[in-house]
Design a protein around this motif. Sequence first.
Motif, PDB file in Angstrom:
ATOM      1  N   LYS A  26       0.733  -1.277   0.022  1.00 54.79           N
ATOM      2  CA  LYS A  26      -0.108   0.081  -0.114  1.00 54.79           C
ATOM      3  C   LYS A  26       0.698   1.347   0.022  1.00 54.79           C
ATOM      4  N   ILE A  27       1.842   1.305  -0.980  1.00 55.78           N
ATOM      5  CA  ILE A  27       2.795   2.330  -1.105  1.00 55.78           C
ATOM      6  C   ILE A  27       2.654   3.072  -2.484  1.00 55.78           C
ATOM      7  N   THR A  28       2.454   4.375  -2.665  1.00 57.05           N
ATOM      8  CA  THR A  28       2.501   5.083  -4.080  1.00 57.05           C
ATOM      9  C   THR A  28       3.999   5.489  -4.073  1.00 57.05           C
ATOM     10  N   TRP A  29       4.533   5.187  -5.445  1.00 55.52           N
ATOM     11  CA  TRP A  29       5.927   5.468  -5.672  1.00 55.52           C
ATOM     12  C   TRP A  29       5.896   6.174  -6.890  1.00 55.52           C
ATOM     13  N   THR A  30       6.606   7.444  -6.714  1.00 53.01           N
ATOM     14  CA  THR A  30       6.903   8.179  -7.982  1.00 53.01           C
ATOM     15  C   THR A  30       8.227   7.822  -8.522  1.00 53.01           C
ATOM     16  N   ILE A  31       8.092   7.295  -9.976  1.00 50.53           N
ATOM     17  CA  ILE A  31       9.412   6.767 -10.534  1.00 50.53           C
ATOM     18  C   ILE A  31       9.951   8.263 -11.347  1.00 50.53           C
ATOM     19  N   ILE A  32      11.392   8.366 -10.646  1.00 50.52           N
ATOM     20  CA  ILE A  32      11.745   9.616 -11.248  1.00 50.52           C
ATOM     21  C   ILE A  32      12.841   9.375 -12.539  1.00 50.52           C
ATOM     22  N   ASN A  33      13.411   8.216 -12.491  1.00 50.04           N
ATOM     23  CA  ASN A  33      14.605   8.245 -13.433  1.00 50.04           C
ATOM     24  C   ASN A  33      15.059   6.630 -13.761  1.00 50.04           C
TER      25      ASN A  33
END
Length: 64
Positions: free
Chosen positions: A12-19
């Motif tokens: 239950k984690i949202t990740w922002t993929i940066i690179n």
Amino acid sequence: MIPFRVYDRENKITWTIINYHDKPTGGTYLAARGDDSEEDRVLSELTIEELLKHRMVDFLDEGD
């Protein structure tokens, strides 16, 4: 690369993929934890195999 968000249903984690980081042993994605927890914006590296287990949420605009 356009940043995007994925949701890890198991944890239950949202990740922002940066690179994306290409390595001789296999590529990884640099990700920032993007939910409302106390660990907000913790950076982590996710493997391609881990990323494939997550659900795509959306792409981020330049204004986000």
